[in-house]
Design an enzyme around this catalytic site. Structure first.
Site, PDB file in Angstrom:
ATOM      1  N   SER A   8      -4.474  -4.513  18.088  1.00  0.00           N
ATOM      2  CA  SER A   8      -5.125  -5.109  19.377  1.00  0.00           C
ATOM      3  C   SER A   8      -6.026  -6.409  19.102  1.00  0.00           C
ATOM      4  O   SER A   8      -6.825  -6.220  18.282  1.00  0.00           O
ATOM      5  CB  SER A   8      -6.176  -4.158  20.156  1.00  0.00           C
TER       6      SER A   8
ATOM      7  N   GLN B 216      -8.939  -4.014  14.340  1.00  0.00           N
ATOM      8  CA  GLN B 216      -8.590  -2.789  13.678  1.00  0.00           C
ATOM      9  C   GLN B 216      -7.287  -2.658  13.100  1.00  0.00           C
ATOM     10  O   GLN B 216      -6.413  -2.664  13.502  1.00  0.00           O
ATOM     11  CB  GLN B 216      -8.897  -1.464  14.520  1.00  0.00           C
ATOM     12  N   GLY B 217      -7.306  -2.623  11.655  1.00  0.00           N
ATOM     13  CA  GLY B 217      -6.116  -2.547  11.061  1.00  0.00           C
ATOM     14  C   GLY B 217      -5.614  -1.098  10.212  1.00  0.00           C
ATOM     15  O   GLY B 217      -6.011  -0.762   9.049  1.00  0.00           O
ATOM     16  N   TYR B 218      -5.379  -0.093  11.165  1.00  0.00           N
ATOM     17  CA  TYR B 218      -5.143   1.226  10.969  1.00  0.00           C
ATOM     18  C   TYR B 218      -3.672   1.573  10.921  1.00  0.00           C
ATOM     19  O   TYR B 218      -3.073   1.807   9.826  1.00  0.00           O
ATOM     20  CB  TYR B 218      -5.772   2.109  11.977  1.00  0.00           C
ATOM     21  N   SER B 219      -3.158   1.544  12.225  1.00  0.00           N
ATOM     22  CA  SER B 219      -1.731   2.175  12.219  1.00  0.00           C
ATOM     23  C   SER B 219      -0.647   1.304  11.658  1.00  0.00           C
ATOM     24  O   SER B 219      -0.755  -0.078  11.554  1.00  0.00           O
ATOM     25  CB  SER B 219      -1.491   2.017  13.654  1.00  0.00           C
TER      26      SER B 219
ATOM     27  N   GLU C 274     -15.850   5.203  18.197  1.00  0.00           N
ATOM     28  CA  GLU C 274     -15.004   4.715  19.159  1.00  0.00           C
ATOM     29  C   GLU C 274     -15.226   5.205  20.441  1.00  0.00           C
ATOM     30  O   GLU C 274     -14.781   4.584  21.719  1.00  0.00           O
ATOM     31  CB  GLU C 274     -13.315   4.755  18.553  1.00  0.00           C
TER      32      GLU C 274
ATOM     33  N   ASN D   9      -1.122  12.689  22.247  1.00  0.00           N
ATOM     34  CA  ASN D   9      -1.565  13.897  22.795  1.00  0.00           C
ATOM     35  C   ASN D   9      -1.223  14.984  21.858  1.00  0.00           C
ATOM     36  O   ASN D   9      -2.025  15.917  21.444  1.00  0.00           O
ATOM     37  CB  ASN D   9      -1.202  14.299  24.119  1.00  0.00           C
TER      38      ASN D   9
END
Length: 391
Positions: free
Chosen positions: A168, A133-136, A251, A375
């Site tokens: 990851s 996953q290439g998000y952050s 997810e 959070n």
């Protein structure tokens, strides 16, 4: 932890079939992968776990909930939960194909074209193709709308430039689903697109990030002229935010119940340690153990209620509530793990200074309240969408 599940005779037969298959396969050729992988251990037995993914696929255990017309089993939500629980209970290896089966697969089923489904879904079902996953990004983690990685269209391709972080398993994945900015004149949620990018090509550099645990399942991914075909755009150009939020909703689905079986195993190990060290007799530690036991069951019933109400899996504010619940619980469990070992928990054990199980759990769970949405971000979502508070 079977409480809360009401199984028909047919569902019970399904459970027994899954349990028997796992027992047979994990006692034979794949006995060496039992208990491998997972948080802080993703470096373990990678080659063998890739083989295990192919065994799962060949036996029809991948894509249980997918429609039969796309190669799945059309299994009910209840049976999907049952399989994830049996999988975790058997000590089967942590899935390398989680993001493939649970994230990009359902995303393509929902938003992908018929051509994309025909091209990409079979490799996932066979356990042969791994995704990440290439998000952050360094400046766009929980605030995903701040993505700056760009994708410029040149003829029949998009050319990517930028950086992703905390990716990851990027070092072993074949493909990456990337959220990139295709319209530089737009800001925040607008002008983003969801692209499927092959990782084995020039213009991509992957650097493992060494963590406090000494392992490096997270990676930095640099795009410098990497290319992907226009046909690999999921949804419309500029509609990436909607597709990406769909992926995040998937997810926190049925795999959550399997995750909790793993949590229960960790708690049971801590209780055994507390008995061995005598920490179980300390009133304060005993109370924390009881609280952890209660918290785990509250999580289970909350997840079962959410899943049964949603029909597919938690999304939006429900997903945020789930994330807050398990992340805080698991972080506290890590602290409890070290505390029950006493003074020995303060130093690395063994001649090679390897971390003990308790120390590894403590260090890794420091990140639970950060990754997957901090959070603070989750509380903002709950405050705004559930409580109606101002932004």
């Amino acid at each position: 932890m079977s409480a809360g599940l009401k199984l028909s005779d047919a569902d019970e037969r399904f459970r027994l079939r899954a349990r028997a298959w796992l027992a047979d396969n994990l006692a034979g050729e794949f006995a060496d992968v039992v208990g491998t992988g997972g948080p802080g251990r993703e470096h373990q037995a990678v080659r063998r776990r890739r083989q295990w993914e192919r065994r799962l696929g060949a036996s029809g255990w991948i894509g249980l909930g997918w429609p039969k017309r796309h190669g799945g089993q059309d299994a009910s939500l209840l049976r999907q939960v049952v399989f994830h629980e049996e999988y975790a209970r058997a000590g089967a290896p942590a899935r390398l194909g989680h993001m493939s089966e649970q994230l990009v697969g359902p995303t393509l089923l929902t938003f992908g074209t018929a051509e994309q489904q025909a091209r990409f879904l079979p490799g996932i079902l066979r356990g042969e193709v791994l995704w990440c996953q290439g998000y952050s990004e360094p400046d766009a983690g929980s605030d995903l709308a701040g993505v700056r990685t760009s994708a410029v269209r040149e003829g029949g391709h998009y050319v990517l430039s930028g950086q992703k972080i905390w990716t990851s398993l990027a070092d072993i994945a074949d493909w990456c689903f990337v959220l990139a900015r295709t319209d530089p004149d737009q800001t925040r949620h607008r002008g983003l697109s969801y692209l499927l990018v092959p990782l084995d090509q020039p213009g991509i550099e992957i650097r493992p990030i060494r963590q406090i645990t000494g392992t490096s399942e997270f990676n930095e991914v640099f795009f410098d002229g990497a290319r992907t075909a226009v046909d690999n755009l999921v949804g419309a150009e500029g509609d990436g935010w909607r597709v990406a939020m769909g992926t995040l909703a998937f997810e926190r689905g049925v795999a959550t119940l399997g995750q909790q079986i793993g949590f229960e195993r960790e708690l049971n190990a801590i209780i055994a340690t507390a008995r061995a060290t005598g920490a179980i007799d300390d009133p304060a530690l005993h109370a924390r153990i009881v609280d952890a036991w209660i918290g785990l069951r509250v999580m289970r019933y909350t997840a079962l209620h959410t899943l049964s109400s949603a029909g597919t899996g938690p999304s939006g504010s429900e997903g945020s509530i789930s994330k807050l619940q398990w992340a805080n619980w698991h972080r506290n469990l890590g602290e409890l793990a070290v505390d029950v070992t006493g003074a020995a928990g303060l130093v690395a054990g063994g001649a090679s200074d390897e971390l003990t199980e308790e120390q590894l759990l403590f260090l890794y769970t420091r990140a639970d309240t950060i990754y997957g949405g901090t959070n603070e971000i989750q509380r903002n979502i709950v405050a705004e969408r559930v409580l109606g508070m101002p932004r």
